[in-house]
Write a protein that holds these residues in place. Structure first.
Motif, PDB file in Angstrom:
ATOM      1  N   PHE A 172       0.819  -1.215   0.000  1.00 31.32           N
ATOM      2  CA  PHE A 172       0.000   0.000   0.000  1.00 31.32           C
ATOM      3  C   PHE A 172       0.849   1.261   0.000  1.00 31.32           C
ATOM      4  O   PHE A 172       0.502   2.256  -0.633  1.00 31.32           O
ATOM      5  N   LEU A 173       1.963   1.224   0.726  1.00 34.73           N
ATOM      6  CA  LEU A 173       2.826   2.409   0.740  1.00 34.73           C
ATOM      7  C   LEU A 173       4.276   2.003   0.793  1.00 34.73           C
ATOM      8  O   LEU A 173       4.638   0.917   1.265  1.00 34.73           O
ATOM      9  N   THR A 174       5.110   2.876   0.280  1.00 34.63           N
ATOM     10  CA  THR A 174       6.553   2.696   0.382  1.00 34.63           C
ATOM     11  C   THR A 174       7.194   4.057   0.212  1.00 34.63           C
ATOM     12  O   THR A 174       6.521   5.047  -0.091  1.00 34.63           O
ATOM     13  N   VAL A 175       8.474   4.116   0.432  1.00 35.27           N
ATOM     14  CA  VAL A 175       9.247   5.344   0.229  1.00 35.27           C
ATOM     15  C   VAL A 175      10.276   5.056  -0.858  1.00 35.27           C
ATOM     16  O   VAL A 175      11.000   4.058  -0.789  1.00 35.27           O
ATOM     17  N   LEU A 176      10.311   5.908  -1.866  1.00 35.55           N
ATOM     18  CA  LEU A 176      11.265   5.699  -2.954  1.00 35.55           C
ATOM     19  C   LEU A 176      12.690   5.816  -2.415  1.00 35.55           C
ATOM     20  O   LEU A 176      12.964   6.616  -1.518  1.00 35.55           O
ATOM     21  N   PRO A 177      13.605   5.030  -2.954  1.00 34.92           N
ATOM     22  CA  PRO A 177      14.982   5.025  -2.412  1.00 34.92           C
ATOM     23  C   PRO A 177      15.758   6.305  -2.654  1.00 34.92           C
ATOM     24  O   PRO A 177      16.731   6.576  -1.950  1.00 34.92           O
ATOM     25  N   HIS A 178      15.333   7.123  -3.626  1.00 35.82           N
ATOM     26  CA  HIS A 178      16.059   8.351  -3.931  1.00 35.82           C
ATOM     27  C   HIS A 178      15.156   9.568  -3.690  1.00 35.82           C
ATOM     28  O   HIS A 178      13.971   9.549  -4.027  1.00 35.82           O
ATOM     29  N   SER A 179      15.735  10.619  -3.129  1.00 31.38           N
ATOM     30  CA  SER A 179      14.983  11.850  -2.911  1.00 31.38           C
ATOM     31  C   SER A 179      14.923  12.659  -4.197  1.00 31.38           C
ATOM     32  O   SER A 179      15.658  12.392  -5.156  1.00 31.38           O
ATOM     33  N   ASP A 180      14.065  13.689  -4.212  1.00 28.52           N
ATOM     34  CA  ASP A 180      13.954  14.532  -5.402  1.00 28.52           C
ATOM     35  C   ASP A 180      15.090  15.558  -5.404  1.00 28.52           C
ATOM     36  O   ASP A 180      15.891  15.615  -4.458  1.00 28.52           O
ATOM     37  N   PRO A 181      15.213  16.362  -6.460  1.00 32.19           N
ATOM     38  CA  PRO A 181      16.336  17.317  -6.532  1.00 32.19           C
ATOM     39  C   PRO A 181      16.410  18.309  -5.388  1.00 32.19           C
ATOM     40  O   PRO A 181      17.467  18.863  -5.103  1.00 32.19           O
ATOM     41  N   ARG A 182      15.275  18.544  -4.685  1.00 39.14           N
ATOM     42  CA  ARG A 182      15.283  19.468  -3.553  1.00 39.14           C
ATOM     43  C   ARG A 182      15.684  18.787  -2.251  1.00 39.14           C
ATOM     44  O   ARG A 182      15.759  19.409  -1.206  1.00 39.14           O
ATOM     45  N   GLY A 183      15.884  17.462  -2.316  1.00 42.04           N
ATOM     46  CA  GLY A 183      16.225  16.708  -1.120  1.00 42.04           C
ATOM     47  C   GLY A 183      15.021  16.170  -0.380  1.00 42.04           C
ATOM     48  O   GLY A 183      15.151  15.645   0.732  1.00 42.04           O
ATOM     49  N   ILE A 205      -7.286  -3.974   0.207  1.00 36.85           N
ATOM     50  CA  ILE A 205      -8.506  -4.773   0.102  1.00 36.85           C
ATOM     51  C   ILE A 205      -9.278  -4.576   1.409  1.00 36.85           C
ATOM     52  O   ILE A 205      -8.873  -5.089   2.458  1.00 36.85           O
ATOM     53  N   PRO A 206     -10.376  -3.790   1.385  1.00 38.54           N
ATOM     54  CA  PRO A 206     -11.088  -3.443   2.628  1.00 38.54           C
ATOM     55  C   PRO A 206     -11.487  -4.628   3.484  1.00 38.54           C
ATOM     56  O   PRO A 206     -11.557  -4.498   4.715  1.00 38.54           O
ATOM     57  N   SER A 207     -11.752  -5.773   2.870  1.00 36.26           N
ATOM     58  CA  SER A 207     -12.175  -6.936   3.660  1.00 36.26           C
ATOM     59  C   SER A 207     -11.026  -7.521   4.483  1.00 36.26           C
ATOM     60  O   SER A 207     -11.251  -8.309   5.396  1.00 36.26           O
ATOM     61  N   ASN A 208      -9.809  -7.153   4.160  1.00 31.99           N
ATOM     62  CA  ASN A 208      -8.645  -7.703   4.870  1.00 31.99           C
ATOM     63  C   ASN A 208      -8.356  -6.980   6.184  1.00 31.99           C
ATOM     64  O   ASN A 208      -7.970  -7.607   7.173  1.00 31.99           O
ATOM     65  N   TYR A 209      -8.521  -5.667   6.203  1.00 26.94           N
ATOM     66  CA  TYR A 209      -8.253  -4.896   7.412  1.00 26.94           C
ATOM     67  C   TYR A 209      -8.872  -3.514   7.274  1.00 26.94           C
ATOM     68  O   TYR A 209      -9.097  -3.035   6.154  1.00 26.94           O
ATOM     69  N   PRO A 210      -9.187  -2.847   8.406  1.00 31.94           N
ATOM     70  CA  PRO A 210      -9.852  -1.527   8.352  1.00 31.94           C
ATOM     71  C   PRO A 210      -8.921  -0.440   7.846  1.00 31.94           C
ATOM     72  O   PRO A 210      -7.693  -0.569   7.892  1.00 31.94           O
ATOM     73  N   ILE A 211      -9.508   0.649   7.399  1.00 36.04           N
ATOM     74  CA  ILE A 211      -8.727   1.757   6.833  1.00 36.04           C
ATOM     75  C   ILE A 211      -7.801   2.395   7.863  1.00 36.04           C
ATOM     76  O   ILE A 211      -6.764   2.969   7.509  1.00 36.04           O
ATOM     77  N   THR A 212      -8.145   2.273   9.141  1.00 32.88           N
ATOM     78  CA  THR A 212      -7.279   2.854  10.171  1.00 32.88           C
ATOM     79  C   THR A 212      -5.890   2.227  10.152  1.00 32.88           C
ATOM     80  O   THR A 212      -4.907   2.867  10.538  1.00 32.88           O
ATOM     81  N   GLU A 213      -5.779   0.984   9.669  1.00 32.78           N
ATOM     82  CA  GLU A 213      -4.467   0.350   9.578  1.00 32.78           C
ATOM     83  C   GLU A 213      -3.597   1.044   8.537  1.00 32.78           C
ATOM     84  O   GLU A 213      -2.380   1.162   8.692  1.00 32.78           O
ATOM     85  N   ASN A 214      -4.222   1.515   7.459  1.00 32.75           N
ATOM     86  CA  ASN A 214      -3.476   2.289   6.463  1.00 32.75           C
ATOM     87  C   ASN A 214      -2.972   3.599   7.059  1.00 32.75           C
ATOM     88  O   ASN A 214      -1.846   4.028   6.815  1.00 32.75           O
ATOM     89  N   ILE A 215      -3.849   4.250   7.852  1.00 33.11           N
ATOM     90  CA  ILE A 215      -3.463   5.510   8.492  1.00 33.11           C
ATOM     91  C   ILE A 215      -2.296   5.276   9.449  1.00 33.11           C
ATOM     92  O   ILE A 215      -1.353   6.071   9.516  1.00 33.11           O
ATOM     93  N   ARG A 216      -2.343   4.162  10.177  1.00 33.58           N
ATOM     94  CA  ARG A 216      -1.263   3.829  11.103  1.00 33.58           C
ATOM     95  C   ARG A 216       0.059   3.635  10.354  1.00 33.58           C
ATOM     96  O   ARG A 216       1.115   4.099  10.786  1.00 33.58           O
ATOM     97  N   ALA A 217      -0.020   2.975   9.209  1.00 35.77           N
ATOM     98  CA  ALA A 217       1.194   2.729   8.424  1.00 35.77           C
ATOM     99  C   ALA A 217       1.763   4.031   7.866  1.00 35.77           C
ATOM    100  O   ALA A 217       2.988   4.222   7.827  1.00 35.77           O
ATOM    101  N   ILE A 218       0.887   4.930   7.433  1.00 36.72           N
ATOM    102  CA  ILE A 218       1.335   6.231   6.933  1.00 36.72           C
ATOM    103  C   ILE A 218       2.018   7.011   8.051  1.00 36.72           C
ATOM    104  O   ILE A 218       3.102   7.589   7.865  1.00 36.72           O
ATOM    105  N   TYR A 219       1.398   7.035   9.214  1.00 32.96           N
ATOM    106  CA  TYR A 219       1.963   7.784  10.338  1.00 32.96           C
ATOM    107  C   TYR A 219       3.319   7.204  10.738  1.00 32.96           C
ATOM    108  O   TYR A 219       4.271   7.937  11.003  1.00 32.96           O
ATOM    109  N   LEU A 220       3.391   5.873  10.773  1.00 30.95           N
ATOM    110  CA  LEU A 220       4.643   5.216  11.140  1.00 30.95           C
ATOM    111  C   LEU A 220       5.760   5.611  10.171  1.00 30.95           C
ATOM    112  O   LEU A 220       6.884   5.906  10.578  1.00 30.95           O
ATOM    113  N   THR A 221       5.420   5.647   8.891  1.00 32.46           N
ATOM    114  CA  THR A 221       6.388   6.014   7.861  1.00 32.46           C
ATOM    115  C   THR A 221       6.857   7.452   8.033  1.00 32.46           C
ATOM    116  O   THR A 221       8.058   7.751   7.972  1.00 32.46           O
ATOM    117  N   LEU A 222       5.918   8.371   8.281  1.00 33.94           N
ATOM    118  CA  LEU A 222       6.295   9.769   8.467  1.00 33.94           C
ATOM    119  C   LEU A 222       7.156   9.960   9.706  1.00 33.94           C
ATOM    120  O   LEU A 222       8.112  10.742   9.702  1.00 33.94           O
TER     121      LEU A 222
END
Length: 307
Positions: free
Chosen positions: A128-139, A151-168
C-alpha cells in the motif's frame, strides 16, 4: 538575521526565562548531521543559527516543563528541534505545535496505541505504501501510496493511516528532513485518478489555503506531466521512470529494523487525553462545560493541523 526573526527569540515566553535558565545543562547526545549547504538553508529559511540552536532548544524545554508538566513528551534535543524548525524557531508556536501533536496522539487511540512495525505487517506486505529510495532534486523524500493495493475486507482503513503515520515518523528522524510533525508536504502528485476525483477536488479546492491547494497536481494517465514534477531518474519503471522496479520490501525492512524505537515511543502508558486537555484549557484560560468525550472532539480535529 532580520529584526523579525530576532524578535521571535525574545517572545514573551522566551523573555520570561532568565539567562541562567537558558544555560541549563542540556541532555547529551545531539550531534548536528546537516551539511554546510543545509546549515545555510536552515539559517536562511528557518532562522536557525547554529550558535543559538541548543540555547533555543533549552528555552523550549523549560517552557514545556513549566507550562505542561503532564505532557510526558521526549525532551531530547533532536526531538524538540523538529518543532522549533517547523515553526521557524518561534518558541510559542513551536510549543503549541508540540501540544497539538500529543493531543492528537492521545485522542485517537485506535491509530496510535501499540503503533509499531510488527503490528502492521499485513499493511506493509500489501504494498500500500513505500518510500522511494532516492529523494527529489530538492532533497525531499517521496512517499508512494497505492490505494488499489488495499482490500477493505482484509483490514480496516485505520491500519493504512497507522502505516502512513509510522512512515512519516521514521522519515522525520533524519535531520535532513527540515520540518517536524511537524512535517511539511511540498507536493502531492496524483496519477491515474478516477474522472470523478477532479470534480470532487474542484469543489473542495476553494476551501483549502492557496499555498496548500497549489501543491496538489492531478496528472491522470499523463506520465509526462508527472515527470515535470518528479524526474524519471528517481521514479520506478511503472511510473515511467528509470529507477527499476518498485520494491516496497526495502522500506518495510527499514521500518521493521526500527521496532525497538517505536515500542519505546508508542507502546508505553501515557496520561489520558482528558487530563492533557484540561491542563491545556486551564493554561489558556478556557473553561469547559462539555463533559467527557464531547470535550475531546475539538482536540481530535487538530490532527490535520499537526501536519
Amino acid at each position: 538575521m532580520s529584526e523579525e526573526s530576532d524578535s521571535l527569540r525574545t517572545s514573551p515566553s522566551a523573555a520570561s526565562l532568565s539567562e541562567n535558565e537558558l544555560q541549563f545543562p542540556r541532555q547529551p547526545g545531539y550531534v548536528c548531521s546537516l551539511t554546510e549547504e543545509l546549515i545555510t538553508k536552515a539559517r536562511e529559511e528557518l532562522q536557525e543559527k547554529p550558535e543559538w540552536r541548543l540555547r533555543d532548544v533549552q528555552a523550549l524545554r523549560d517552557m514545556v516543563c513549566k507550562d505542561y508538566p503532564s505532557l510526558s513528551t521526549s525532551l531530547d534535543d533532536a526531538f524538540l528541534l523538529r518543532f522549533l524548525r517547523a515553526r521557524k524557531f518561534d518558541y510559542d508556536r513551536a510549543l503549541q505545535l508540540l501540544v497539538n501533536y500529543h493531543s492528537c496522539r492521545r485522542s485517537w487511540p485506535e491509530v496510535f496505541d501499540n503503533l509499531k512495525p510488527s503490528a502492521l505487517k499485513e499493511v506493509l506486505g500489501s504494498g500500500f505504501l513505500t518510500v522511494l529510495p532516492h529523494s527529489d532534486p530538492r532533497g525531499c523524500q517521496v512517499v508512494c501510496l497505492r490505494p488499489d493495493r488495499w482490500i477493505p475486507s482484509n483490514y480496516p482503513i485505520t491500519e493504512n493511516i497507522r502505516a502512513i503515520y509510522l512512515t512519516l515518523e521514521k522519515l522525520i528522524q533524519s535531520e535532513e528532513t527540515q520540518d517536524g510533525f511537524p512535517i511539511r508536504i511540498k507536493a502531492v502528485n496524483i496519477v491515474n485518478e478516477p474522472r470523478i476525483f477532479k470534480g470532487i477536488f474542484a469543489i473542495i479546492k476553494p476551501f483549502l489555503k492557496e499555498k496548500i491547494a497549489n501543491r496538489f497536481f492531478l496528472h491522470g494517465s499523463d506520465l509526462n506531466s508527472l515527470h515535470l514534477n518528479l524526474p524519471k531518474s528517481i521514479l520506478p519503471k511503472e511510473y515511467g521512470g528509470t529507477a527499476g522496479e518498485l520494491d516496497p520490501n526495502a522500506w518495510n525492512e527499514v521500518l521493521l529494523a526500527s521496532e525497538e524505537d517505536f515500542v519505546k515511543e508508542f507502546c508505553r502508558p501515557l496520561p489520558s487525553s482528558s487530563s492533557l486537555l484540561q491542563e491545556t484549557l486551564l493554561l489558556e484560560g478556557i473553561t469547559s462545560e462539555v463533559p467527557g468525550d464531547e470535550s475531546l472532539r475539538g482536540v481530535k480535529s487538530q490532527l490535520y493541523s499537526c501536519y
